[in-house]
Design an enzyme around this catalytic site. Structure first.
Site, PDB file in Angstrom:
ATOM      1  CG  ASP A 214     -34.040 -16.444 -23.775  1.00  0.00           C
ATOM      2  OD1 ASP A 214     -35.034 -15.724 -23.579  1.00  0.00           O
ATOM      3  OD2 ASP A 214     -34.116 -17.658 -24.045  1.00  0.00           O
ATOM      4  CG  ASP A 215     -28.762 -16.290 -22.719  1.00  0.00           C
ATOM      5  OD1 ASP A 215     -29.543 -17.003 -22.069  1.00  0.00           O
ATOM      6  OD2 ASP A 215     -28.188 -16.677 -23.759  1.00  0.00           O
TER       7      ASP A 215
ATOM      8  CG  HIS B  68     -32.861 -17.772 -19.282  1.00  0.00           C
ATOM      9  ND1 HIS B  68     -33.567 -18.813 -19.855  1.00  0.00           N
ATOM     10  CD2 HIS B  68     -31.706 -17.654 -19.997  1.00  0.00           C
ATOM     11  CE1 HIS B  68     -32.873 -19.303 -20.874  1.00  0.00           C
ATOM     12  NE2 HIS B  68     -31.734 -18.638 -20.978  1.00  0.00           N
TER      13      HIS B  68
ATOM     14  CG  HIS C  35     -27.351 -20.340 -19.685  1.00  0.00           C
ATOM     15  ND1 HIS C  35     -26.892 -20.992 -20.802  1.00  0.00           N
ATOM     16  CD2 HIS C  35     -28.420 -19.622 -20.105  1.00  0.00           C
ATOM     17  CE1 HIS C  35     -27.649 -20.694 -21.844  1.00  0.00           C
ATOM     18  NE2 HIS C  35     -28.586 -19.852 -21.459  1.00  0.00           N
TER      19      HIS C  35
ATOM     20  CG  HIS D  51     -30.176 -15.440 -27.316  1.00  0.00           C
ATOM     21  ND1 HIS D  51     -30.780 -16.002 -28.419  1.00  0.00           N
ATOM     22  CD2 HIS D  51     -30.207 -16.377 -26.336  1.00  0.00           C
ATOM     23  CE1 HIS D  51     -31.160 -17.237 -28.111  1.00  0.00           C
ATOM     24  NE2 HIS D  51     -30.824 -17.491 -26.865  1.00  0.00           N
TER      25      HIS D  51
END
Length: 242
Positions: A56-57, A107, A111, A199
């Protein structure tokens, strides 16, 4: 007059109780309801030795290429849930991910945890990935793993399917966990069909990078194959149909 007031108070109390009961039923929906309905995917119920690694991210200018190098060395595949703002900044990394056979998921753009912004950020990120790769993502991972009917509905409206991860496969690499503990968390809880959360951005991910070879060595030694989340979902669907 007093009797009328008493009736009114009683009516209001009963109405309030009924409203609270209805609300409790609405919010009592849990993972198993979403899973049974097929609205959210956590993992596959399979005995085949397959596992989905997810990140993620990202993308991140340092950590994502390092992770891609390791995945290439082990001929492993992963699914990257990317942020639109980062994809805009590093389109070359996005292109590399696709060229090397990895899957991209949405995603959000920046955020966001705001429901009012969610649909717009989903669209922005999907548009950005389409502009870079020529394909739109089909998967969405909400920030922090939050889920409810509203999030699922917004994902569906944007042609996205909500994906989380196996309950026992949160590596907690987001919490300053050292690389040996990250690797142990994955290895000790490993089951066929798992979806693992890592991540590749959002902080210092050196420990994630260092843990990955340990995990991939173990997977190879135990005949596990890494596949994308979409491939895992396909296997799960076929199992349910049989």
């Amino acid at each position: 007059m007093k009797k009328k007031i008493l009736y009114t108070i009683t009516y209001l109390l009963l109405t309030s109780c009924l409203f609270l009961l209805i609300q409790e039923q609405v919010y009592a929906k849990d993972r198993f309801d979403f899973e049974e309905d097929g609205d959210i995917f956590w993992d596959a119920k399979t005995e085949e030795k397959v596992i989905a690694l997810t990140f993620d991210d990202g993308p991140h200018s340092k950590y994502t290429p390092a992770i891609l190098d390791i995945l290439a060395e082990y001929e492993a595949k992963a699914t990257f849930f990317v942020m639109g703002a980062h994809a805009e900044k590093f389109p070359d990394i996005i292109q590399r991910q696709v060229m090397e056979g990895h899957e991209l998921g949405n995603h959000t753009y920046d955020h966001t945890t705001k429901l009012s912004r969610l649909s717009q950020e989903m669209k922005e990120t999907s548009d950005i990935l389409y502009a870079i790769t020529g394909n739109r993502p089909t998967l969405f991972r909400p920030v922090g793993g939050s889920y409810n009917d509203a999030i699922v509905k917004r994902a569906e409206d944007n042609q996205l399917h909500v994906v989380l991860w196996s309950w026992d496969q949160d590596t907690k690499d987001w919490d300053g966990t050292d690389y040996k503990t990250i690797a142990d968390n994955v290895i000790n809880n490993l089951s066929p069909g798992d979806v693992v959360l890592f991540h590749d951005a959002g902080g210092n991910r050196e420990q994630t990078v260092k843990a990955l070879p340990l995990i991939l060595d173990y997977l190879a030694e135990n005949q596990y194959k890494t596949i994308t989340v979409s491939e895992m979902m396909e296997k799960d669907q076929k199992l349910k149909e049989n």
